[in-house]
Design a protein around this motif. Sequence first.
Motif, PDB file in Angstrom:
ATOM      1  N   LEU A  54       0.828  -1.210   0.000  1.00 35.57           N
ATOM      2  CA  LEU A  54       0.000   0.000   0.000  1.00 35.57           C
ATOM      3  C   LEU A  54       0.862   1.260   0.000  1.00 35.57           C
ATOM      4  O   LEU A  54       0.558   2.226  -0.708  1.00 35.57           O
ATOM      5  CB  LEU A  54      -0.954   0.002   1.194  1.00 35.57           C
ATOM      6  CG  LEU A  54      -2.086  -1.022   1.136  1.00 35.57           C
ATOM      7  CD1 LEU A  54      -2.816  -1.087   2.472  1.00 35.57           C
ATOM      8  CD2 LEU A  54      -3.043  -0.735   0.010  1.00 35.57           C
ATOM      9  N   ASP A  55       1.939   1.255   0.768  1.00 34.67           N
ATOM     10  CA  ASP A  55       2.856   2.408   0.780  1.00 34.67           C
ATOM     11  C   ASP A  55       3.487   2.613  -0.594  1.00 34.67           C
ATOM     12  O   ASP A  55       3.581   3.745  -1.079  1.00 34.67           O
ATOM     13  CB  ASP A  55       3.947   2.239   1.832  1.00 34.67           C
ATOM     14  CG  ASP A  55       3.448   2.447   3.253  1.00 34.67           C
ATOM     15  OD1 ASP A  55       2.326   2.971   3.431  1.00 34.67           O
ATOM     16  OD2 ASP A  55       4.180   2.082   4.193  1.00 34.67           O
TER      17      ASP A  55
ATOM     18  N   ARG B 237      -1.303   8.083   2.437  1.00 33.83           N
ATOM     19  CA  ARG B 237      -2.604   7.432   2.232  1.00 33.83           C
ATOM     20  C   ARG B 237      -3.438   7.385   3.508  1.00 33.83           C
ATOM     21  O   ARG B 237      -4.657   7.383   3.451  1.00 33.83           O
ATOM     22  CB  ARG B 237      -2.407   6.025   1.684  1.00 33.83           C
ATOM     23  CG  ARG B 237      -1.750   5.071   2.661  1.00 33.83           C
ATOM     24  CD  ARG B 237      -1.477   3.708   2.043  1.00 33.83           C
ATOM     25  NE  ARG B 237      -0.591   2.923   2.852  1.00 33.83           N
ATOM     26  CZ  ARG B 237      -0.978   2.186   3.897  1.00 33.83           C
ATOM     27  NH1 ARG B 237      -2.243   2.134   4.231  1.00 33.83           N
ATOM     28  NH2 ARG B 237      -0.100   1.497   4.585  1.00 33.83           N
ATOM     29  N   LYS B 238      -2.802   7.406   4.660  1.00 31.67           N
ATOM     30  CA  LYS B 238      -3.521   7.289   5.931  1.00 31.67           C
ATOM     31  C   LYS B 238      -4.216   8.587   6.332  1.00 31.67           C
ATOM     32  O   LYS B 238      -4.944   8.606   7.305  1.00 31.67           O
ATOM     33  CB  LYS B 238      -2.572   6.814   7.024  1.00 31.67           C
ATOM     34  CG  LYS B 238      -2.087   5.404   6.767  1.00 31.67           C
ATOM     35  CD  LYS B 238      -1.200   4.902   7.861  1.00 31.67           C
ATOM     36  CE  LYS B 238      -0.765   3.479   7.542  1.00 31.67           C
ATOM     37  NZ  LYS B 238       0.087   2.920   8.557  1.00 31.67           N
ATOM     38  N   ARG B 239      -4.020   9.639   5.560  1.00 37.03           N
ATOM     39  CA  ARG B 239      -4.656  10.920   5.856  1.00 37.03           C
ATOM     40  C   ARG B 239      -5.979  11.109   5.108  1.00 37.03           C
ATOM     41  O   ARG B 239      -6.657  12.102   5.301  1.00 37.03           O
ATOM     42  CB  ARG B 239      -3.717  12.062   5.490  1.00 37.03           C
ATOM     43  CG  ARG B 239      -2.479  12.084   6.349  1.00 37.03           C
ATOM     44  CD  ARG B 239      -1.608  13.247   6.004  1.00 37.03           C
ATOM     45  NE  ARG B 239      -0.414  13.219   6.827  1.00 37.03           N
ATOM     46  CZ  ARG B 239       0.653  13.915   6.581  1.00 37.03           C
ATOM     47  NH1 ARG B 239       0.694  14.716   5.532  1.00 37.03           N
ATOM     48  NH2 ARG B 239       1.695  13.840   7.364  1.00 37.03           N
ATOM     49  N   LYS B 240      -6.328  10.178   4.262  1.00 37.02           N
ATOM     50  CA  LYS B 240      -7.534  10.297   3.449  1.00 37.02           C
ATOM     51  C   LYS B 240      -8.790  10.135   4.308  1.00 37.02           C
ATOM     52  O   LYS B 240      -8.791   9.438   5.319  1.00 37.02           O
ATOM     53  CB  LYS B 240      -7.522   9.259   2.334  1.00 37.02           C
ATOM     54  CG  LYS B 240      -6.412   9.505   1.328  1.00 37.02           C
ATOM     55  CD  LYS B 240      -6.449   8.489   0.219  1.00 37.02           C
ATOM     56  CE  LYS B 240      -5.374   8.795  -0.809  1.00 37.02           C
ATOM     57  NZ  LYS B 240      -5.440   7.875  -1.936  1.00 37.02           N
TER      58      LYS B 240
ATOM     59  N   ARG C 290     -12.062   3.534   8.342  1.00 39.75           N
ATOM     60  CA  ARG C 290     -11.423   2.234   8.544  1.00 39.75           C
ATOM     61  C   ARG C 290     -10.645   2.150   9.845  1.00 39.75           C
ATOM     62  O   ARG C 290     -10.465   1.064  10.396  1.00 39.75           O
ATOM     63  CB  ARG C 290     -10.474   1.944   7.378  1.00 39.75           C
ATOM     64  CG  ARG C 290     -11.153   1.835   6.043  1.00 39.75           C
ATOM     65  CD  ARG C 290     -10.212   1.362   4.964  1.00 39.75           C
ATOM     66  NE  ARG C 290      -9.276   2.352   4.508  1.00 39.75           N
ATOM     67  CZ  ARG C 290      -9.404   3.056   3.390  1.00 39.75           C
ATOM     68  NH1 ARG C 290     -10.451   2.898   2.627  1.00 39.75           N
ATOM     69  NH2 ARG C 290      -8.482   3.923   3.040  1.00 39.75           N
ATOM     70  N   ARG C 291     -10.178   3.265  10.335  1.00 37.02           N
ATOM     71  CA  ARG C 291      -9.303   3.298  11.506  1.00 37.02           C
ATOM     72  C   ARG C 291      -9.974   2.630  12.709  1.00 37.02           C
ATOM     73  O   ARG C 291     -11.099   2.935  13.065  1.00 37.02           O
ATOM     74  CB  ARG C 291      -8.947   4.740  11.834  1.00 37.02           C
ATOM     75  CG  ARG C 291      -7.799   4.873  12.812  1.00 37.02           C
ATOM     76  CD  ARG C 291      -7.322   6.299  12.939  1.00 37.02           C
ATOM     77  NE  ARG C 291      -6.740   6.763  11.672  1.00 37.02           N
ATOM     78  CZ  ARG C 291      -7.082   7.900  11.064  1.00 37.02           C
ATOM     79  NH1 ARG C 291      -7.970   8.697  11.587  1.00 37.02           N
ATOM     80  NH2 ARG C 291      -6.505   8.239   9.929  1.00 37.02           N
TER      81      ARG C 291
ATOM     82  N   GLY D 270     -11.973  -0.374  -0.278  1.00 35.40           N
ATOM     83  CA  GLY D 270     -10.690   0.307  -0.338  1.00 35.40           C
ATOM     84  C   GLY D 270      -9.787  -0.053   0.821  1.00 35.40           C
ATOM     85  O   GLY D 270     -10.240  -0.548   1.834  1.00 35.40           O
ATOM     86  N   PRO D 271      -8.561   0.171   0.656  1.00 38.62           N
ATOM     87  CA  PRO D 271      -7.960   0.554  -0.606  1.00 38.62           C
ATOM     88  C   PRO D 271      -7.791  -0.647  -1.538  1.00 38.62           C
ATOM     89  O   PRO D 271      -7.617  -1.773  -1.089  1.00 38.62           O
ATOM     90  CB  PRO D 271      -6.603   1.124  -0.215  1.00 38.62           C
ATOM     91  CG  PRO D 271      -6.264   0.455   1.074  1.00 38.62           C
ATOM     92  CD  PRO D 271      -7.580   0.170   1.745  1.00 38.62           C
ATOM     93  N   LEU D 272      -7.844  -0.364  -2.817  1.00 36.86           N
ATOM     94  CA  LEU D 272      -7.498  -1.320  -3.861  1.00 36.86           C
ATOM     95  C   LEU D 272      -6.099  -0.940  -4.313  1.00 36.86           C
ATOM     96  O   LEU D 272      -5.866   0.221  -4.666  1.00 36.86           O
ATOM     97  CB  LEU D 272      -8.476  -1.211  -5.037  1.00 36.86           C
ATOM     98  CG  LEU D 272      -8.076  -1.937  -6.329  1.00 36.86           C
ATOM     99  CD1 LEU D 272      -8.101  -3.444  -6.134  1.00 36.86           C
ATOM    100  CD2 LEU D 272      -9.008  -1.531  -7.460  1.00 36.86           C
ATOM    101  N   ALA D 273      -5.180  -1.864  -4.270  1.00 37.49           N
ATOM    102  CA  ALA D 273      -3.810  -1.555  -4.673  1.00 37.49           C
ATOM    103  C   ALA D 273      -3.164  -2.765  -5.331  1.00 37.49           C
ATOM    104  O   ALA D 273      -3.419  -3.908  -4.953  1.00 37.49           O
ATOM    105  CB  ALA D 273      -2.980  -1.122  -3.467  1.00 37.49           C
TER     106      ALA D 273
END
Length: 185
Positions: A29-30, A37-40, A46-47, A86-89
């Motif tokens: 993911l990174d 990405r964790k700021r979206k 999800r958190r 999400g996320p899709l990666a």
Amino acid sequence: MTMQAELKTITTSIGVERDDEIHAREALLDRAMGTNRKRKSSEKLRRGRKPSEGLAFSARDHDGTLLGTVRLWDVDAGGVRALLLGPLAVDPGLKSGGIGSALMRHAIAEAARLGHRIILLVGDAPYYARFGFSADKTGMLAMPGPYERHRLLALELSEGALDGANGIIAPAGRRLKQRRLRAAA
């Protein structure tokens, strides 16, 4: 077309995410989305939650190496039960190989099989339109925090499932267990 054919033999399987893939998934993911990405806004939903039961998938090659990932999360969409995708990666070196499309089709089919009625996501409308997603019925919904309204998309797995949905999308799934930290002696 079989899942194998769609993947153009890059991978041999799509299956339920394994517990031992956590670190590999986070690294993928990174690489694919960056560390911001964790700021979206979707991350806020999800958190502290687990993916919806049975709806976290991995694409792996014949050696078991993680090539792609997608998860779906339980949310309340303005009074209506839904899933947030999400996320899709996909590993950046393997883009355009069909892995993302195969993961999407698998996730949608499994969500439908499990009786879910709505899948939401925040993403690129031209990409996700081919799977049936659109912004046509998301106008009365809002994400927590900043987001681009035209990127809030929905797929109704049951016609009319989003009728009457109105409000801010909120987390509704299983919570992660908090790890207890030992106090230093």
